[in-house]
Enzyme design. Structure first.
Site, PDB file in Angstrom:
ATOM      1  N   HIS A 125     -13.170 -45.225  -1.079  1.00  0.00           N
ATOM      2  CA  HIS A 125     -13.563 -44.197  -0.112  1.00  0.00           C
ATOM      3  C   HIS A 125     -14.431 -43.165  -0.822  1.00  0.00           C
ATOM      4  CE1 HIS A 125     -10.499 -45.782   2.643  1.00  0.00           C
ATOM      5  NE2 HIS A 125      -9.734 -45.874   1.567  1.00  0.00           N
ATOM      6  N   ARG A 193      -5.857 -47.888 -32.630  1.00  0.00           N
ATOM      7  CA  ARG A 193      -5.991 -48.687 -33.844  1.00  0.00           C
ATOM      8  C   ARG A 193      -7.287 -49.477 -33.773  1.00  0.00           C
ATOM      9  NH1 ARG A 193      -1.326 -51.074 -37.506  1.00  0.00           N
ATOM     10  NH2 ARG A 193      -2.619 -52.052 -39.098  1.00  0.00           N
TER      11      ARG A 193
END
Length: 263
Positions: A125, A193
């Site tokens: 929307h 990481r």
């Protein structure tokens, strides 16, 4: 609206076409609400379930080949939008994909998608700025590189770009660029990481039952790479990454589609 319950070669008076040398007749729903929409299915595709809706005109879906288990997708394609699914893409559950307003959602080769996942290049929307009347949530492309693992309940939103070999953690939300060979988690997802590689063999399904180091598996060498050096000092800030288009037969399939349709 035209509704089909099988995926096979097809063409209608509205210019909607399906090119699929292999017939899929189980767990298939294709709805055409517009015209000049196109589906191209590689002859070696493996589809477990597909619920596909073309809401508007000029939409495209390309499904690449797979030697792995059948994937499950719920896909909505809007005006001028494209969805590309690469080689050997798998899903544990059914994955929702939405692409509208001319954007492209592209999944590379060997992408592993868990369960409860959504890939939304749009919000469904429109949201507008009250003062200017301008749209504040435009649809944006989503690009997933090769050999990416998307964990359970993770969502990719407009503007997500994920580099090759990366892992998106459980329940994470990606709405920006994530570099290659990293683990990214959270909402929004952040790199926690770098310089990682992952492999498909399940911890309990595949021997050996303990996998303490890389000697326990067979490496997919092409995806064992360091995170791009340009991201070494800023990985946790989710820097930009240049992604290549998915490789393999999907690209050739797209070229074939152009030849078939004369585009």
């Amino acid at each position: 609206m035209i509704e089909l319950t099988a995926l096979r070669d097809y063409k209608d008076e509205h210019g909607n076409t399906i090119t699929s040398a292999t017939e899929f007749t189980t767990n298939i729903t294709v709805k055409f609400r517009g015209q000049n929409n196109r589906v191209l299915v590689d002859p070696e595709a493996n589809i477990g379930r597909l619920d596909l809706v073309f809401d508007c005109d000029n939409g495209t879906l390309i499904i690449g080949p797979s030697q792995k288990k059948g994937s499950n997708f719920n896909i909505r394609v809007g005006e001028d939008a494209t969805v590309r699914i690469g080689r050997d893409v798998t899903t544990t559950g059914r994955c929702l994909i939405s692409a509208v307003e001319g954007v492209t959602v592209s999944l590379g080769d060997d992408v592993m998608i868990a369960s409860g996942n959504q890939i939304r290049a749009d919000d469904g929307h429109a949201i507008f700025d009250v003062k200017s009347g301008k749209r504040v949530n435009p649809a944006k492309d989503i690009t997933v590189g090769n050999h990416v693992w998307i964990g359970a309940q993770a969502a990719l939103l407009a503007g997500a770009k994920i580099g090759d070999g990366s892992v998106i953690g459980f329940g994470s939300l990606v709405n920006r660029k994530i570099p290659n060979n990293v683990i990214a988690v959270g909402s929004p997802a952040k790199v926690v990481r770098k310089n990682i590689a992952w492999e498909r063999p399940h911890l309990s399904f595949h021997k050996p039952p303990y996998k303490p180091d890389a000697s326990a598996i067979t490496k997919t060498e092409e995806y064992w790479n360091y995170t791009d050096s340009e991201h070494e000092n800023a990985a946790t800030q989710m820097p930009a990454v240049q992604l290549a288009e998915p490789q393999g037969l999907v690209q050739r399939a797209a070229q074939k589609l152009g030849k078939i349709t004369g585009s």
